[in-house]
Design an enzyme around this catalytic site. Structure first.
Site, PDB file in Angstrom:
ATOM      1  N   LYS A  95      25.630 -13.460  -7.780  1.00 46.09           N
ATOM      2  CA  LYS A  95      26.540 -14.597  -7.839  1.00 46.09           C
ATOM      3  C   LYS A  95      28.001 -14.147  -7.748  1.00 46.09           C
ATOM      4  O   LYS A  95      28.847 -14.853  -7.188  1.00 46.09           O
ATOM      5  CB  LYS A  95      26.304 -15.391  -9.123  1.00 46.09           C
ATOM      6  N   ASP A 152      13.287 -26.286   1.346  1.00 50.76           N
ATOM      7  CA  ASP A 152      12.782 -25.644   0.130  1.00 50.76           C
ATOM      8  C   ASP A 152      11.421 -25.039   0.456  1.00 50.76           C
ATOM      9  O   ASP A 152      10.796 -25.403   1.457  1.00 50.76           O
ATOM     10  CB  ASP A 152      12.639 -26.662  -1.008  1.00 50.76           C
ATOM     11  N   TYR A 154      21.109 -11.295 -11.359  1.00 47.99           N
ATOM     12  CA  TYR A 154      21.610 -12.639 -11.057  1.00 47.99           C
ATOM     13  C   TYR A 154      23.134 -12.657 -10.998  1.00 47.99           C
ATOM     14  O   TYR A 154      23.727 -13.172 -10.040  1.00 47.99           O
ATOM     15  CB  TYR A 154      21.100 -13.599 -12.139  1.00 47.99           C
TER      16      TYR A 154
END
Length: 247
Positions: free
Chosen positions: A158, A36, A154
């Site tokens: 996706k 991360d 987004y």
């Protein structure tokens, strides 16, 4: 010990679904490489795993960097000798429609939500081939299946990830490498928290169950796809959405 002996790389593991997945995987016997950008939170997750008797290491990573992907995979092999599981979990969302977004916003979302996953597969799959097989789990969204208002960058990323997962599943099936996508609905995470209150009427109108999801709800499904229990699943879409796409 459903993942006993397996080595898993999980991106976006500092919070939310990624953190839940890392903890679940470690509890089931996997060695975890958690990555991360949020190093402080990531170290907290890894410390919690170790305190519970699990094995994990934290690596700060920008998933859009090819060099950092090379480094993560190299360190994983150096530490644990192989890569069995990749969870492409890192993601961002920008609430913009097509007409009011800037192209740098579009590229930012695409780089993390799609290109980061491509790089993960590019460098993990060769190691899975050496190991004789593996499981790639790409965290997509219900936005990759149905349209969602105000999130065009987004949902585009996706949706592309959904199709990419199917192509990769076909390309690498003979290597015993499975590639599946997971499609969460509205999950209460740090990423969704800022818009949760304002958007709740919209979420409640579409989610058939009378509550929103939690990171653990998704992590259970990801755990299944990482384990040998799903050894005959590839190119599949695991929808965990409280019934959003049932209508």
């Amino acid at each position: 010990m459903r993942l006993d002996g397996k080595v898993a790389i999980i991106t976006g593991a500092a919070n939310g679904m990624g953190a839940a997945e890392a903890k679940f995987f470690a509890k089931e016997g996997a060695k975890i490489v958690a990555t991360d950008l949020n190093e402080e939170k990531l170290n907290e997750v890894v410390s919690e795993i170790k305190a519970a008797g699990g094995e994990a290491v934290a690596i700060k990573q920008n998933v859009t960097s090819e060099e950092e992907w090379k480094n993560v995979v190299a360190k994983t092999v150096e530490l644990y000798g192989k890569v069995d599981v990749l969870v492409n979990n890192a993601g961002v969302a920008i609430n913009k429609t097509i007409a009011n977004m800037e192209m740098d916003e579009w590229n930012f979302v695409m780089d993390i939500n799609l290109n980061g996953c491509v790089l993960g597969m590019k460098y993990c799959i060769p190691e899975m081939q050496k190991a004789g097989g593996g499981s790639v789990i790409n965290i997509s969204s219900i936005g990759g299946i149905v349209g969602m208002a105000g999130t065009s960058p987004y949902t585009a990323a996706k949706g592309a990830l959904r199709s990419l997962s199917k192509s990769a599943a076909v390309e690498y099936a003979k290597d015993k490498i499975r590639v599946n996508s997971v499609h969460p609905g509205i999950i209460v995470t740090p990423m969704t928290a800022p818009t949760m209150e304002a958007a709740m009427p919209y979420y409640e109108a579409h989610t058939q169950l009378p509550y929103m999801g939690e990171p653990e709800d998704v992590a259970y499904g990801v755990l299944f796809l990482a384990s040998d229990e799903s050894k005959f699943m590839t190119g599949a879409e695991l929808v965990i959405d409280g019934g959003w796409t049932a209508l």
